[in-house]
Design an enzyme around this catalytic site. Structure first.
Site, PDB file in Angstrom:
ATOM      1  N   HIS A 528      41.285  44.003  35.566  1.00  0.00           N
ATOM      2  CA  HIS A 528      42.569  43.801  35.572  1.00  0.00           C
ATOM      3  C   HIS A 528      43.344  43.939  34.730  1.00  0.00           C
ATOM      4  CE1 HIS A 528      41.931  41.157  39.148  1.00  0.00           C
ATOM      5  NE2 HIS A 528      40.604  41.235  38.949  1.00  0.00           N
ATOM      6  N   ASP A 600      35.998  40.476  36.193  1.00  0.00           N
ATOM      7  CA  ASP A 600      35.858  40.271  37.529  1.00  0.00           C
ATOM      8  C   ASP A 600      36.385  41.546  37.906  1.00  0.00           C
ATOM      9  OD1 ASP A 600      37.963  39.165  36.743  1.00  0.00           O
ATOM     10  OD2 ASP A 600      38.328  38.365  38.677  1.00  0.00           O
ATOM     11  N   GLU A 601      36.004  41.691  39.397  1.00  0.00           N
ATOM     12  CA  GLU A 601      36.724  42.712  40.387  1.00  0.00           C
ATOM     13  C   GLU A 601      36.909  44.485  39.780  1.00  0.00           C
ATOM     14  OE1 GLU A 601      38.491  40.415  43.626  1.00  0.00           O
ATOM     15  OE2 GLU A 601      39.935  40.837  41.954  1.00  0.00           O
ATOM     16  N   ALA A 602      35.610  44.431  39.077  1.00  0.00           N
ATOM     17  CA  ALA A 602      35.940  46.210  38.586  1.00  0.00           C
ATOM     18  C   ALA A 602      35.418  47.301  39.846  1.00  0.00           C
ATOM     19  CB  ALA A 602      34.956  46.291  37.314  1.00  0.00           C
ATOM     20  N   ASP A 655      31.116  38.049  38.820  1.00  0.00           N
ATOM     21  CA  ASP A 655      30.426  39.450  39.092  1.00  0.00           C
ATOM     22  C   ASP A 655      30.683  40.781  37.556  1.00  0.00           C
ATOM     23  OD1 ASP A 655      33.286  38.480  39.182  1.00  0.00           O
ATOM     24  OD2 ASP A 655      33.949  40.281  41.139  1.00  0.00           O
TER      25      ASP A 655
END
Ligand SMILES: *[C@@H]1O[C@H](CO)[C@@H](O)[C@H](O)[C@H]1NC(C)=O
Ligand SMILES: *[C@@H]1O[C@H](CO)[C@@H](O)[C@H](O)[C@H]1NC(C)=O
Ligand SMILES: *[C@@H]1O[C@H](CO)[C@@H](O)[C@H](O)[C@H]1NC(C)=O
Ligand SMILES: *[C@@H]1O[C@H](CO)[C@@H](O)[C@H](O)[C@H]1NC(C)=O
Ligand SMILES: *[C@@H]1O[C@H](CO)[C@@H](O)[C@H](O)[C@H]1NC(C)=O
Ligand SMILES: *[C@@H]1O[C@H](CO)[C@@H](O)[C@H](O)[C@H]1NC(C)=O
Ligand SMILES: *[C@@H]1O[C@H](CO)[C@@H](O)[C@H](O)[C@H]1NC(C)=O
Length: 916
Positions: A528, A600-602, A655
């Site tokens: 992000h 988050d969300e790598a 996460d």
């Protein structure tokens, strides 16, 4: 062919264009063309000359005029054709509404625009359509269209398949813009298409057919008709009916003793305006309590009284008329071991005791006594008193004893996707505090922007605009193009551009501290981070490994958006963000006790082929990198650095503490041999890692289940409702209210350290404060309710014979009554816009019968209008509407007006209709 040549050579044929106005579509006889060709042979020679002449024949000025004309006149529509479980098809149509004028002729142009879901594959159409990055797309005419422009009256469509679903109007974004490409292939000017500039997004065709608004035949979600809406809301209430209620505060206090039955509760009409606050000079008290007339709580009461008096000026409450009932509030801070107050705290946890308060009210003497062991407890007492004294009700309570269920009562606000000003954040803080939420988690960076002056990525990373060549030097450098429908050339203007200066941020911190709300800054890394990565790259600093081919696209379709912690510059960048924001806190005199690093969300595959990571982890050149090992190194650095910076709790999305398989790293092995903050807090928001796995791995928890507490989700399953729907098909007021925090906590296991809950307002679809606040409110009131109050229906066994369901309905009936009668007005007084649900309707028996209008919130005004032509005349209804003969359709609307403001509504619902 000849026909096309003639059409394309518009420049020389403008005079004759009336004859050709349907060149591309009409079926004129070839004979006619041949005749015309002969007659206009002189012109044709010029045409052919032009075809072989490469010299630019249009001046720069004319080109820009042609672009402006295109942007002003082009009629563009976007239509979803259908959705399936896995993808959607859509159509973009460009129309030239002019007769006699070719649009975009003689220039090279292309369009840019954002879509919620990336285009995957073009089906057909005379354009090239490509996904750029994230939300941004590019559309460029090809073939004849590229050279000749859009014919008068011409209509051109492209159809495509896009990834995932597009189920609503607000999956489209405004501000599609046309860019002029000069002869050197450089983009030199940008103009927004007028037809796409409105926030109404009326260039998006309504999604009216099931194949448009459903994910497939087995999708049960239908837009609610007013009848369906009434049925659903009645289901929430069971056999309960919301009445005008007197005692119920939001959030509900732990204990509220009503006024004795024999006493008629006094009207609250002038109480707040006449409230006195006892000064601190009056003496102490033998039971271990000291007067606190100069506390923050006393300040809040004085402020509220002054505001109420000002609002009441000239009305029946005006002091000059001497009929103003005057109450006196006495505030005291009590030793927590004192005989009087301390005893109350015995069964509370230390956290609860530190925020507990007692409020005693005596209508006979007009005395209110507020007691607490801490200034924050006293402040919540004052907030409760302000709420109880709101005009328009009756003061029917004589004692409150109250404390929160948990310490962390959070709301996450995303100011990265779209920016909100200091003023708007301050308004939100005031509102949060009024309902006893105490953590403002500010999401300050994302792929689309960085909103604080941290690192060399600032200021470019705080701006989105379209990069143009050769523009005057006043065009700032923008790291990102106008993602999410922000404006291409309004440099510096929200929602795409904006940042908080150090002074702004200090003002936010200080204001929130004065309201007992703590700011939890989040700088989201390592993923992000595209805005910062691009901004640094422009300065010659790589935060990603130039030799790493990159991983999968992120869930938001950005590629290469993860800072690489194996690069010295990447590692430093991640730590610099924390150090930088920590310094801003220190400078404001408010140390940063909590820091959220995002995490988050790598995307999968990030770093697995990075040579820099191979070097860092001593992995041979032919071996893949273990991305989890990179994450662990990054986390250890962050934890150690956070401890050094005095951070008490390091937070991250769940996460962020897990490997690619979404299993959490064991916290004690992760932190072996390093200093770490006292608490390491995972925020579970999605299915995995589960709260239980996180608790077992050693993390504290703040629960933020997207299915219940993501306030960016749409409030009804209707294509006309703003908001996302990936976690839940809809999230209405009841969804949030009925979140069973106790059951969720129990699922995390008996030893889980659960600090509280948090709602989240992501702002992809909210470009304006009113849009953001209308997603937030009124649902934020239900969030506050669950964050503070532990309801008796929570955690019930399924075998309780429906007792819990009954209790929940009763609780909800009381809650909506408070919201409708009191809290909406308070939201308005803070300048917070809110969404009003459309009305519901119930048919009365018989064919000739009328219908009953309903609403989820009692007290809201309901209107109907009988269909007759285009003009609509609204009639306010006392809820019962006769169905006039000859009328086939009735339109319905709900509205809220501020007391005393006759003209206009503060809020109004979507307009819906019912058919006979
Ligand atoms: C654009 O074209 C559509 C379809 O012809 C039409 O309904 C609409 O009114 C037009 N919009 C504008 C702004 O001209
Ligand atoms: C879109 O989904 C449909 C139905 O699942 C499938 O047949 C089609 O191949 C998909 N199209 C693309 C381009 O993925
Ligand atoms: C939406 O509803 C459908 C049923 O029609 C269900 O299968 C799906 O899981 C729901 N989506 C979400 C995100 O809950
Ligand atoms: C009472 O207050 C003191 C100081 O604020 C604190 O250390 C202690 O834990 C509190 N005791 C209780 C029972 O809350
Ligand atoms: C295109 O624009 C750039 C930047 O303004 C300029 O330097 C270049 O000369 C232009 N090319 C032509 C052919 O006009
Ligand atoms: C990601 O970055 C690498 C290295 O710079 C580059 O080779 C790759 O093309 C990029 N991927 C995309 C999709 O842009
Ligand atoms: C990432 O890869 C792992 C396997 O290595 C898989 O279990 C997981 O589902 C993947 N995550 C995503 C988001 O694709």
């Amino acid at each position: 062919d000849l026909h096309q040549t003639i059409c394309n050579s518009n420049k020389y044929f403008t005079m004759l264009s009336f004859l050709y106005s349907k060149c591309r579509h009409s079926k004129l006889q070839t004979k006619l063309y041949v005749g015309l060709f002969v007659i206009t042979s002189f012109w044709a020679i010029l045409v052919l000359a032009n075809a072989f002449n490469a010299k630019p024949s249009t001046s720069d000025l004319e080109s820009r005029q042609a672009l402006r004309q295109l942007a002003a006149q082009l009629n563009l529509t976007f239509s979803v054709i259908s959705n399936t479980k896995r993808n959607h098809t859509a159509r973009i149509t460009l129309r030239n509404p002019l007769s006699g004028v070719w649009l975009g002729a003689g220039i090279r142009w292309r369009l840019y625009f954002s879509l919620m879901r990336p285009v995957h594959q073009v089906i057909d159409g005379p354009f090239r359509l490509t996904h750029q990055n994230g939300y941004l797309h590019q559309l460029e005419p090809v073939g004849d269209l590229a050279t000749g422009g859009l014919a008068p009256g011409g209509e051109y469509s492209i159809r495509y398949v896009g990834k995932a679903n597009m189920l609503g109007r607000f999956d489209a974004f405004p501000n599609w813009y046309a860019v002029l490409v000069n002869k050197s292939g450089l983009e030199v000017a940008a103009e927004v298409l007028a037809v796409t500039a409105s926030e109404a997004l009326d260039f998006v065709n309504p999604l009216t057919r099931p194949e448009q608004y459903k994910t497939g035949p087995d999708d049960v979600n239908e837009p609610w008709t007013p009848f369906k809406r009434a049925e659903i809301q009645a289901g929430y209430l069971g056999n309960e009916r919301p009445g005008p209620q007197l005692v119920r505060l939001v959030p509900k206090p732990a204990l509220a003793e009503p006024l004795g039955g024999e006493q008629r509760p006094p009207s609250t009409d002038c109480l707040l305006a006449g409230l006195n606050v006892a000064s601190s000079s009056s003496g102490g008290d033998s039971s271990g309590c000291k007067p606190a007339g100069s506390s923050e709580a006393a300040g809040l009461l004085r402020e509220a009284a002054a505001e109420a008096a000002a609002a009441a000026a000239g009305g029946p409450c005006t002091a000059g008329e001497m009929n103003l009932p005057r109450w006196t509030a006495s505030l005291q801070l009590c030793d927590n071991s004192s005989s009087k107050f301390g005893k109350l705290l015995t069964n509370l946890t230390p956290g609860q005791a530190s925020e507990a308060y007692e409020l005693l009210l005596d209508p006979k003497s007009g005395q209110a006594v507020l007691s607490a062991a801490t200034p924050v407890g006293l402040f919540w007492a004052a907030q409760s008193l302000v709420s109880l004294l709101q005009p328009g009700g009756r003061l029917a309570v004589r004692r409150l004893f109250d404390y929160p269920r948990s310490q962390y009562r959070g709301l996450m606000l995303d100011v990265a996707r779209n920016f909100l000003s200091v003023e708007e954040v301050v308004r939100l803080i005031d509102a949060m505090s009024a309902w006893k939420l105490n953590r403002l988690h500010l999401h300050l960076s994302d792929d689309e922007g960085l909103r604080l002056p941290l690192t060399a990525a600032f200021p470019a990373a705080s701006r989105r605009c379209h990069p143009l060549s050769g523009e005057a030097s006043d065009q700032p450098v923008c790291a990102q193009p106008p993602q999410l429908g922000s404006h291409p050339t309004q440099w510096g203007a929200p929602p795409g551009c904006g940042s908080y200066s150090a002074q702004d941020y200090a003002a936010i911190l200080r204001h929130s501290a004065s309201r007992f709300v703590r700011v939890v800054p989040e700088l989201d890394t390592p993923a992000h981070s595209l805005a910062a990565i691009l901004a640094m790259k422009a300065q010659g600093v790589d935060l990603t490994d130039p030799e790493d081919p990159g991983g999968q696209p992120s869930p938001q379709a950005f590629t290469n958006n993860s800072v690489n912690p194996c690069l010295p510059a990447g590692a430093q960048y991640i730590l610099d963000l924390m150090r930088g924001v920590s310094k801003l806190h220190a400078a404001a005199g408010l140390p940063m006790l909590e820091y959220h690093f995002g995490g988050d969300e790598a995307p999968n595959g990030t770093w697995t082929n990075s040579p820099a990571c191979r070097r860092m982890l001593s992995i041979p050149p032919d071996q893949p990198v273990d991305a989890d090992a990179v994450s662990r190194v990054n986390l250890r650095r962050l934890l150690a650095e956070a401890a050094d910076a005095g951070v008490d709790a390091l937070l991250g999305w769940s996460d962020g503490f897990a490997g690619a398989d979404l299993r959490p790293f064991n916290l004690s092995s992760l932190t072996a041999g390093i200093r770490r903050p006292r608490k390491v807090v995972a925020v579970p928001w999605h299915l995995k890692p589960s709260p239980r796995d996180l608790a077992v791995a050693g993390y504290s928890l703040v629960m933020a289940p997207a299915t219940r507490l993501y306030l960016d989700h749409r409030q009804e399953p209707d294509p006309e409702e703003r908001g996302l729907y990936w976690a839940a098909n809809f999230t209405d007021l009841y969804t949030v209210f009925s979140y069973d925090a106790k059951t969720d906590a129990a699922a995390a296991g008996p030893d889980a350290d659960i600090l509280g809950i948090s709602g989240a307002l992501w702002t992809e679809t909210a470009r304006q404060p009113a849009q953001a606040f209308s997603l937030l409110a009124p649902r934020v009131l239900a969030l506050a309710e669950r964050a503070w109050h532990h309801a008796d229906w929570e955690g019930a066994a399924p075998t309780d014979g429906g007792q819990a369901a009954k209790a929940r309905s009763r609780d909800y009936a009381e809650f909506v009554s408070s919201v409708g009668h009191r809290e909406l007005g308070r939201l308005a007084s803070f300048g917070i816009q809110f969404r009003l649900a459309p009305p519901g309707a119930r048919r009365l028996g018989g064919d000739s019968g009328g219908f009953l209008l309903t609403h989820e919130l009692p007290g809201v005004r309901l209107f109907y209008s009988l269909e007759s032509g285009a003009t609509r005349r609204w009639v306010e209804s006392d809820r019962l509407v006769e169905w006039p003969s000859g009328v086939r359709r009735v339109h319905l609307m709900a509205a809220f007006s501020l007391p005393g403001h006759k003209a206009g509504y503060y809020a109004q619902s979507r307009i819906v209709h019912i058919d006979r």
